[in-house]
Design an enzyme around this catalytic site. Structure first.
Site, PDB file in Angstrom:
ATOM      1  N   GLY A 171      46.658  42.293  49.729  1.00 18.72           N
ATOM      2  CA  GLY A 171      47.354  41.167  49.106  1.00 18.72           C
ATOM      3  C   GLY A 171      46.856  39.788  49.422  1.00 18.72           C
ATOM      4  O   GLY A 171      47.269  38.817  48.781  1.00 18.72           O
ATOM      5  N   CYS A 188      39.359  42.357  18.432  1.00 13.20           N
ATOM      6  CA  CYS A 188      40.324  41.986  17.394  1.00 13.20           C
ATOM      7  C   CYS A 188      41.738  41.923  17.969  1.00 13.20           C
ATOM      8  O   CYS A 188      42.603  42.746  17.625  1.00 13.20           O
ATOM      9  CB  CYS A 188      40.232  42.960  16.234  1.00 13.20           C
ATOM     10  N   ARG A 204      41.630  40.434  33.087  1.00 19.15           N
ATOM     11  CA  ARG A 204      42.544  39.629  33.906  1.00 19.15           C
ATOM     12  C   ARG A 204      43.093  38.391  33.189  1.00 19.15           C
ATOM     13  O   ARG A 204      44.287  38.118  33.280  1.00 19.15           O
ATOM     14  CB  ARG A 204      41.883  39.219  35.233  1.00 19.15           C
ATOM     15  N   GLU A 245      44.833  47.136  53.981  1.00 19.78           N
ATOM     16  CA  GLU A 245      44.339  47.664  52.706  1.00 19.78           C
ATOM     17  C   GLU A 245      43.776  46.535  51.846  1.00 19.78           C
ATOM     18  O   GLU A 245      44.249  46.292  50.729  1.00 19.78           O
ATOM     19  CB  GLU A 245      45.482  48.376  51.962  1.00 19.78           C
ATOM     20  N   PRO A 246      42.782  45.811  52.328  1.00 14.86           N
ATOM     21  CA  PRO A 246      42.275  44.674  51.564  1.00 14.86           C
ATOM     22  C   PRO A 246      41.440  45.122  50.366  1.00 14.86           C
ATOM     23  O   PRO A 246      40.616  46.031  50.495  1.00 14.86           O
ATOM     24  CB  PRO A 246      41.400  43.933  52.580  1.00 14.86           C
TER      25      PRO A 246
HETATM   26  N1  LLP Z   1      47.502  48.368  48.755  1.00 17.77           N
HETATM   27  C1  LLP Z   1      48.310  48.682  47.731  1.00 17.77           C
HETATM   28  C2  LLP Z   1      49.358  49.684  47.934  1.00 17.77           C
HETATM   29  C3  LLP Z   1      48.132  48.051  46.485  1.00 17.77           C
HETATM   30  O1  LLP Z   1      48.942  48.369  45.482  1.00 17.77           O
HETATM   31  C4  LLP Z   1      47.109  47.084  46.318  1.00 17.77           C
HETATM   32  C5  LLP Z   1      46.904  46.438  45.032  1.00 17.77           C
HETATM   33  C6  LLP Z   1      46.281  46.809  47.422  1.00 17.77           C
HETATM   34  C7  LLP Z   1      46.507  47.455  48.618  1.00 17.77           C
HETATM   35  C8  LLP Z   1      45.153  45.831  47.343  1.00 17.77           C
HETATM   36  O2  LLP Z   1      45.601  44.542  47.109  1.00 17.77           O
HETATM   37  P1  LLP Z   1      44.620  43.286  47.167  1.00 17.77           P
HETATM   38  O3  LLP Z   1      44.164  43.131  48.613  1.00 17.77           O
HETATM   39  O4  LLP Z   1      43.488  43.543  46.269  1.00 17.77           O
HETATM   40  O5  LLP Z   1      45.457  42.155  46.716  1.00 17.77           O
HETATM   41  N2  LLP Z   1      44.970  43.965  38.753  1.00 17.77           N
HETATM   42  C9  LLP Z   1      45.599  42.877  39.479  1.00 17.77           C
HETATM   43  C10 LLP Z   1      45.879  43.229  40.915  1.00 17.77           C
HETATM   44  C11 LLP Z   1      46.661  44.503  41.083  1.00 17.77           C
HETATM   45  C12 LLP Z   1      46.865  44.858  42.523  1.00 17.77           C
HETATM   46  C13 LLP Z   1      47.382  46.256  42.647  1.00 17.77           C
HETATM   47  N3  LLP Z   1      47.577  46.685  43.985  1.00 17.77           N
HETATM   48  C14 LLP Z   1      44.718  41.649  39.351  1.00 17.77           C
HETATM   49  O6  LLP Z   1      43.684  41.718  38.689  1.00 17.77           O
HETATM   50  O7  LLP Z   1      45.065  40.584  39.861  1.00 17.77           O
END
Ligand code: LLP
Length: 424
Positions: free
Chosen positions: A239, A345, A313, A274-275
């Site tokens: 996140g 389209c 996105r 979980e990056p």
């Molecule tokens: N762990 C879990 C359980 C998750 O659901 C996610 C992302 C992550 C880790 C990784 O999160 P990050 O570090 O990348 O923020 N498609 C969207 C983002 C969806 C995120 C889904 N889950 C976008 O393009 O902004």
């Protein structure tokens, strides 16, 4: 920090001119920087030095095998959400002992696969999933190490479509039900409780909601320990936000790590991260070629050869991606305001509204910056467009890590029933 810079009048990825890649591979195509991926993985590892930590890279952000192998070589584990992602991580050389399995909808077959592989942890999101996992574990003959993903009812503050930690979101076990479910887990055969998990959303630009959620989770973990559960791990999810444009100032990994150290201090937890985006986001760009300029009464459209099927996105989240010309504009270059749109389209096939750019001529090549995460993985073949290729740069060499499919490959899984061909 990333390795995309102008040099000798052309935008480069590390030592490779992106004009060269575009000429060779064609556009649209994604280009990733190995050095940036490695740097981001190392910056996070460095920030957490001294803490017991597993960096489980979130495969959903960018699951290309070459990207995963790059991160595997840095010692990263993986956070996966499907059997497919699990097999990708394994194929790229990530040991099962460094893999955590998240997601609200795991099937029995996926559970069995993960058990057979011997993964580090299942992040369980509901009572139903816990009970099914118990049954599958008994059948497979292997205990399932579990953390419950709890929903802390904290608003992450980012875009509502990527916020996951409020009580109305589908994610996690409701806060008030967590203790009862841990008690049930302790009674279920085949289940071995090892931790607590939380993930409140993505592209989070402020540590305050994260700290609030993690403090709640640590309090819960300690209470669970008091009830006799063997809680050794806190999985804090992903996140952390990244800069998409000038002025964006997300918290640096050092501040994030210090906050987590503070919140978890003194309890001997193993921390799991979980990056996704923070590792892959600024390590990739999408290259495109300008096709046409079209004048409407009130605006100028710049029509490019990339579409929302290649990078969704902006259409899905109104996301901003900086757009840079591959040829560096000189100081006197005219500027012009465009709506930048693709060939699909759909009216949402728009990358930017009223964006001022150095004036673009048809044939000019452009790069969408910060497209390494949630770019190629979310691409599709809509409008029968070939799936966008991917390239990995390493110093002054590059390789195509997913090539553009041929028309035969694109249609190769389809079948026209005999009754139609016979009638024709
Ligand atoms: N762990 C879990 C359980 C998750 O659901 C996610 C992302 C992550 C880790 C990784 O999160 P990050 O570090 O990348 O923020 N498609 C969207 C983002 C969806 C995120 C889904 N889950 C976008 O393009 O902004």
């Amino acid at each position: 920090m990333h390795h995309f810079n102008y040099s000798g009048g052309h935008l480069h990825c590390e030592g490779v001119s992106l004009e060269t890649v575009a000429g060779d591979v064609g556009t649209p195509c994604y280009v990733y920087s190995s050095a940036t991926l490695v740097r981001h993985a190392n910056v996070i590892a460095e920030a957490f030095r001294g803490q017991s930590v597993l960096i489980a890279y979130s495969v959903k952000a960018n699951g290309n095998l070459a990207v995963l192998a790059t991160l595997a070589a840095q010692g990263c584990g993986a956070d996966v959400v499907s059997g497919g992602e699990l097999m990708r991580a394994r194929k790229a050389g990530i040991p099962a002992s460094k893999i955590v399995f998240s997601g609200v909808g795991k099937t029995a077959a996926e559970m069995a696969l993960a058990l057979e592989q011997g993964i580090h942890q299942f992040n369980v999101e509901s009572a139903g999933e816990l009970r099914l996992l118990s049954e599958v574990a008994v059948k497979v003959g292997r205990d399932a190490p579990i953390a419950l993903r709890v929903n802390p009812d904290v608003a992450a503050g980012g875009h509502p479509n990527i916020s996951t930690g409020k009580s109305g979101d589908k994610f996690g076990v409701p806060w008030g039900e967590a203790e009862a479910l841990y008690a049930e887990a302790a009674r279920l055969p085949g289940i071995r409780t090892v931790g607590v998990d939380v993930h409140i959303g993505s592209q989070i630009g402020d540590l305050t909601p994260m700290r609030a959620a993690f403090e709640k989770v640590v309090t819960l973990a300690l209470r669970l320990r008091g009830q006799g559960h063997d809680i050794r791990r806190i999985d804090v999810g992903g996140g952390l936000g990244i800069p998409y444009k000038d002025g964006d100032a997300p918290p640096p990994p050092t501040a994030y790590a210090a906050m987590i150290a503070e919140v978890t201090a003194g309890h001997g937890f193993e921390v799991i991260l979980e990056p996704g985006r923070v590792i892959a986001g600024n390590a990739g760009v999408l290259l495109t070629t300008a096709l046409y300029e079209k004048q409407a009464p009130d605006r100028t459209f710049l029509i490019i050869d990339a579409g929302m099927n290649d990078l969704i996105r902006p259409a899905l989240y109104g996301a901003h991606h900086d757009i840079l010309p591959l040829a560096e504009p000189d100081a006197g270059h005219a500027r012009k305001t465009y709506d930048v749109v693709g060939p699909i389209c759909e009216s949402t096939d728009k990358f930017a509204s009223e964006r001022e750019l150095p004036e673009v001529a048809p044939g000019d090549r452009l790069a969408f910056m910060s497209a390494g995460a949630y770019g190629a993985v979310l691409s599709s073949a809509y409008n029968a467009r070939p799936l966008v290729p991917e390239v990995l740069v390493n110093g002054d060499r590059y390789d195509i890590i997913r090539r553009r499919p041929t028309f035969e490959e694109m249609t190769g899984l389809e079948h026209v029933p005999e009754w139609l061909t016979m009638e024709a």
